[in-house]
Every structure is written in structure tokens, then in C-alpha cells.
Design a protein around this motif. Structure first.
Motif, short mmCIF file in Angstrom:
data_model
loop_
_atom_site.label_atom_id
_atom_site.label_comp_id
_atom_site.label_asym_id
_atom_site.label_seq_id
_atom_site.Cartn_x
_atom_site.Cartn_y
_atom_site.Cartn_z
N THR A 1 18.21 39.45 65.00
CA THR A 1 19.49 39.96 65.49
C THR A 1 20.59 38.92 65.30
OG1 THR A 1 20.56 41.03 67.37
CG2 THR A 1 19.12 39.16 67.86
N THR A 2 21.81 39.37 65.05
CA THR A 2 22.90 38.52 64.56
C THR A 2 23.15 37.22 65.34
OG1 THR A 2 23.99 40.52 63.72
CG2 THR A 2 25.32 38.53 63.84
N PRO A 3 23.29 37.23 66.67
CA PRO A 3 23.59 35.97 67.37
C PRO A 3 22.52 34.89 67.15
CG PRO A 3 23.94 37.85 68.81
CD PRO A 3 23.23 38.37 67.61
N ILE A 4 21.25 35.30 67.22
CA ILE A 4 20.16 34.34 67.00
C ILE A 4 20.13 33.88 65.55
CG2 ILE A 4 17.65 33.98 67.10
CD1 ILE A 4 17.52 36.03 69.33
N ALA A 5 20.33 34.83 64.63
CA ALA A 5 20.30 34.49 63.21
C ALA A 5 21.37 33.47 62.86
CB ALA A 5 20.49 35.76 62.38
N MET A 6 22.57 33.64 63.40
CA MET A 6 23.65 32.70 63.11
C MET A 6 23.35 31.32 63.67
SD MET A 6 26.98 35.18 63.69
CE MET A 6 28.15 33.93 63.19
N ALA A 7 22.73 31.28 64.84
CA ALA A 7 22.37 29.98 65.44
C ALA A 7 21.29 29.29 64.63
CB ALA A 7 21.89 30.19 66.87
N VAL A 8 20.27 30.04 64.19
CA VAL A 8 19.20 29.48 63.37
C VAL A 8 19.77 28.95 62.07
CG1 VAL A 8 17.11 30.03 62.06
CG2 VAL A 8 17.39 30.93 64.37
N SER A 9 20.66 29.70 61.47
CA SER A 9 21.29 29.29 60.22
C SER A 9 22.07 27.99 60.38
CB SER A 9 22.20 30.40 59.71
OG SER A 9 22.91 30.01 58.55
N ALA A 10 22.90 27.94 61.43
CA ALA A 10 23.72 26.75 61.66
C ALA A 10 22.88 25.51 61.93
CB ALA A 10 24.67 27.01 62.83
N GLN A 11 21.81 25.67 62.70
CA GLN A 11 20.97 24.54 63.06
C GLN A 11 20.19 23.97 61.88
OE1 GLN A 11 18.56 25.98 66.28
NE2 GLN A 11 20.28 26.08 67.72
N ASN A 12 20.00 24.79 60.84
CA ASN A 12 19.19 24.35 59.70
C ASN A 12 19.99 24.12 58.43
OD1 ASN A 12 16.17 24.55 60.60
ND2 ASN A 12 17.15 26.39 61.44
N GLY A 13 21.31 24.14 58.55
CA GLY A 13 22.15 23.81 57.40
C GLY A 13 22.66 25.00 56.62
N GLY A 14 22.56 26.19 57.18
CA GLY A 14 23.06 27.38 56.50
C GLY A 14 24.51 27.65 56.82
N ILE A 15 24.99 28.81 56.37
CA ILE A 15 26.37 29.20 56.61
C ILE A 15 26.35 30.42 57.54
CG2 ILE A 15 28.54 29.93 55.52
CD1 ILE A 15 27.40 28.74 52.89
N PRO A 16 26.65 30.24 58.82
CA PRO A 16 26.52 31.32 59.80
C PRO A 16 27.25 32.61 59.44
CG PRO A 16 26.86 29.24 60.92
CD PRO A 16 27.07 28.98 59.46
N SER A 17 28.47 32.50 58.93
CA SER A 17 29.23 33.71 58.60
C SER A 17 28.54 34.50 57.50
CB SER A 17 30.65 33.35 58.17
OG SER A 17 30.63 32.45 57.06
N MET A 18 27.96 33.80 56.53
CA MET A 18 27.21 34.47 55.46
C MET A 18 25.94 35.08 56.00
SD MET A 18 26.08 32.87 51.77
CE MET A 18 27.81 32.52 51.39
N THR A 19 25.31 34.39 56.94
CA THR A 19 24.09 34.92 57.57
C THR A 19 24.38 36.24 58.26
OG1 THR A 19 23.22 32.69 57.94
CG2 THR A 19 22.31 34.45 59.29
N ALA A 20 25.51 36.32 58.95
CA ALA A 20 25.88 37.56 59.65
C ALA A 20 25.98 38.72 58.68
CB ALA A 20 27.20 37.36 60.39
N VAL A 21 26.52 38.47 57.50
CA VAL A 21 26.64 39.52 56.48
C VAL A 21 25.25 39.99 56.04
CG1 VAL A 21 27.43 40.06 54.15
CG2 VAL A 21 28.87 38.68 55.66
N PHE A 22 24.35 39.04 55.78
CA PHE A 22 23.00 39.40 55.35
C PHE A 22 22.26 40.20 56.43
CE2 PHE A 22 23.36 35.48 52.56
CZ PHE A 22 23.52 36.21 51.40
#
Length: 229
Positions: free
Chosen positions: A132-153
Motif C-alpha cells: 500500500t502506498t504510504p508503506i511503499a513510499m517509506a520503504v523506497s525512501a529508506q532504501n535509496g529509491g524515489i518515493p514519488s516514482m514508487t507511488a506511481v508504480f
């Protein structure tokens, strides 16, 4: 039309009206490919683009819909409570399947991304796609991803899962628990809405899998990424 979307009443009415229209079409056509959420999103994108309305304006005037997402998620607790006995009897299977699903979800994204030569930050951004989006964005940010792009995916995966899932899942899985796990683990909230239409057990298990996938994906992602990078 630009000035119309500056009215909260119009923005809400337009959004809900479009959804109800596509819901009626969906009920008549009986094909998940005409998922009302997907069709409403596409229609709104076209309208906002052609009218020149900024998304920030639209989002601000439809904040009531965003607010109602919270209570709707909490409402899933009612389904879980009603299915506590079923969940208890199948707790080991549910936990095992969800854990393996989270691991395979992360590994598959990394392998496919590497196969096609995707950049590391793009792959990491896609890793929590089934959460789900809030958790996904946090996981992405903590591991070096791009949260806004994660939300789109996450949104893309959820909508596609909700559209295609009802066609595929019943043919692949025979039990209500398996169907619920498949929908919730792959398509999170939007998938759960479709799972509820399959049955109360499917809806409850799908809602449960949203939380479990979030927990397991958060725990396993750093370790799996460390193995590949």
C-alpha cells in the motif's frame, strides 16, 4: 472549465459522478477490464489535461475523498473480526504464503530490472510495488529509491491487479483464502475492493494481506537489496 474545478462542490460531484457512471457501465458489461476506478482515473486525467487544471487544485478540492480513505481502511477490521475463526485455522498458511509472496515480489523486480538494464534507483523504487502506498513510499525512501516514482508504480500495479485479477485469480486458485491472498498481496487496497465482491472471506483475507505484505516487505527488502547490490 478551469474555474469550475476551483469549486470543491463541483470537483467532488464530477469525481463521484464519473465513478457512478463507470460503475453502472461495469455492472452491465461485467468485465473487470472496465474497472470503474481505472476508467475514472483515465477520464479525470484527460479532463484535467484538456482544461488546464492543475492537479494541486483538483487534489485540494477533493480532499474529502482522501480523508475517507482512512475510515474505509479501518472498516476492513469489521470483515476481519467476522472471519477470525477462519483466519485462526489457517494462520500458518496465510503467514507463510504472504511472507513468500513478499520475498518473491522483491526478488522478481530486481531480476527483471537487471535483465532489462534498469538503473539501481529505478529498481529500488519499483521493489515495494505490491505494498500500500504510504508503506511503499517509506520503504523506497529508506532504501535509496524515489518515493514519488514508487507511488506511481503502486497505483499502476493496484489498478491493473484489480482489473485483471478477477479474470485470472478464480481460474488459478480454488479456495477463498487463496483468492483473497492473491488479490490483496498483488493489488493492495484496490484489489481488496474487488476481492470483497468475490466474497466476504476473500475480502477479509485480502485486507489482512495488505498489512502483512507491508510488514514483511519492510523487513525483507534491505537484506535482499544487500545481496544484489
Amino acid at each position: 472549465m478551469n474555474h469550475l474545478f476551483e469549486s470543491e462542490t463541483f470537483a467532488l460531484a464530477a469525481t463521484l459522478g464519473l465513478f457512478l457512471i463507470f460503475e453502472a457501465i461495469y455492472q452491465k458489461a461485467k468485465t473487470p477490464l472496465l474497472n470503474p476506478v481505472l476508467m475514472t482515473i483515465i477520464c479525470l486525467i484527460v479532463i484535467l489535461k484538456l482544461s488546464g487544471v492543475q492537479y494541486g487544485t483538483y487534489q485540494a478540492n477533493t480532499r474529502m475523498i482522501h480523508f475517507m480513505l482512512g475510515p474505509s481502511v479501518v472498516a476492513l477490521g469489521v470483515l476481519l473480526y467476522e472471519q477470525l475463526q477462519t483466519i485462526g485455522k489457517n494462520a500458518v498458511a496465510i503467514l507463510s504464503a504472504t511472507f513468500l509472496g513478499s520475498v518473491m515480489g522483491v526478488v522478481s523486480v530486481i531480476l527483471i530490472g537487471k535483465l532489462f538494464g534498469a538503473e539501481e534507483d529505478l529498481i529500488i523504487s519499483m521493489v515495494p510495488k505490491s505494498v500500500t502506498t504510504p508503506i511503499a513510499m517509506a520503504v523506497s525512501a529508506q532504501n535509496g529509491g524515489i518515493p514519488s516514482m514508487t507511488a506511481v508504480f503502486v497505483i499502476i500495479v493496484g489498478v491493473l491487479g484489480a482489473s485483471v485479477g478477477p479474470l485470472v485469480v478464480p481460474k488459478v486458485f480454488k479456495t477463498a483464502i487463496a483468492k483473497g491472498l492473491a488479490m490483496g498481496s498483488c493489488a493492495h487496497g484496490i484489489g481488496t475492493a474487488q476481492a470483497i465482491q468475490m466474497g466476504m472471506v476473500e475480502g477479509a483475507i485480502s485486507g489482512l494481506s495488505i498489512g502483512l505484505m507491508g510488514v514483511f516487505t519492510t523487513l525483507v527488502t534491505p537484506g535482499i537489496l544487500a545481496l544484489f547490490y
